[in-house]
Scaffold this active site. Structure first.
Site, PDB file in Angstrom:
ATOM      1  N   ILE A  88       0.854  -1.175   0.000  1.00  0.00           N
ATOM      2  CA  ILE A  88       0.000   0.000   0.000  1.00  0.00           C
ATOM      3  C   ILE A  88       0.901   1.240   0.000  1.00  0.00           C
ATOM      4  O   ILE A  88       1.777   1.370   0.842  1.00  0.00           O
ATOM      5  CB  ILE A  88      -0.927   0.032   1.240  1.00  0.00           C
ATOM      6  CG1 ILE A  88      -1.693  -1.283   1.382  1.00  0.00           C
ATOM      7  CG2 ILE A  88      -1.854   1.240   1.175  1.00  0.00           C
ATOM      8  CD1 ILE A  88      -2.596  -1.622   0.220  1.00  0.00           C
ATOM      9  N   GLU A  89       0.658   2.097  -0.971  1.00  0.00           N
ATOM     10  CA  GLU A  89       1.374   3.360  -1.080  1.00  0.00           C
ATOM     11  C   GLU A  89       0.360   4.466  -0.811  1.00  0.00           C
ATOM     12  O   GLU A  89      -0.670   4.535  -1.481  1.00  0.00           O
ATOM     13  CB  GLU A  89       1.954   3.501  -2.491  1.00  0.00           C
ATOM     14  CG  GLU A  89       2.639   4.809  -2.777  1.00  0.00           C
ATOM     15  CD  GLU A  89       3.133   4.907  -4.225  1.00  0.00           C
ATOM     16  OE1 GLU A  89       3.677   5.951  -4.586  1.00  0.00           O
ATOM     17  OE2 GLU A  89       2.939   3.937  -5.000  1.00  0.00           O
ATOM     18  N   VAL A  90       0.611   5.289   0.201  1.00  0.00           N
ATOM     19  CA  VAL A  90      -0.236   6.441   0.442  1.00  0.00           C
ATOM     20  C   VAL A  90       0.585   7.672   0.077  1.00  0.00           C
ATOM     21  O   VAL A  90       1.733   7.822   0.520  1.00  0.00           O
ATOM     22  CB  VAL A  90      -0.740   6.516   1.897  1.00  0.00           C
ATOM     23  CG1 VAL A  90      -1.457   7.833   2.169  1.00  0.00           C
ATOM     24  CG2 VAL A  90      -1.672   5.345   2.182  1.00  0.00           C
TER      25      VAL A  90
END
Length: 126
Positions: free
Chosen positions: A120-122
């Site tokens: 997950i890349e925020v």
């Protein structure tokens, strides 16, 4: 043909309840039940449909597998706040903050894993 936007994507997961807990508690998404018991995670103008591994809704991906996704989610919050919230949830950051290029320009990103080990890349636009 011209594509305007992504409406939804599907995550195949080992444990629907653990996934819903993570995405609602950590990422602030809203869980929604639709179409006779299916689960979705709603945010902004998009959603993630959640399929339990081995019981995927048809049709599905050729090889639906928990942990095979790599998602970039855009936040409107300052990235320092995101990092603080991840720390409060005892979620280790694998990489970041680092500059990347998003769909419409430069972004600052942090990377971590969900319960199925999806990446997950925020990110926040610079």
């Amino acid at each position: 043909m011209r594509i305007d936007r992504l409406d939804h994507l599907v995550l195949t997961v080992a444990d629907v309840d653990a996934t819903v807990d993570f995405y609602t508690r950590v990422l602030g998404m809203r869980a929604e039940t639709f179409d006779a018991g299916r689960t979705a995670l709603v945010f902004g103008h998009s959603k993630i449909n959640v399929h339990p591994a081995g019981h995927e809704f048809e049709p599905n991906a050729h090889r639906p597998t928990p942990g095979s996704a790599d998602l970039c989610l855009i936040t409107t919050d300052p990235l320092d706040q995101v990092i603080a919230e991840l720390s409060a949830h005892d979620l280790p950051i694998e990489e970041g903050p680092v500059e990347r290029i998003g769909a419409t320009g430069p972004i600052l990103s942090v990377y971590f894993r969900d319960p199925d080990r999806n990446l997950i890349e925020v990110s926040a636009y610079l």
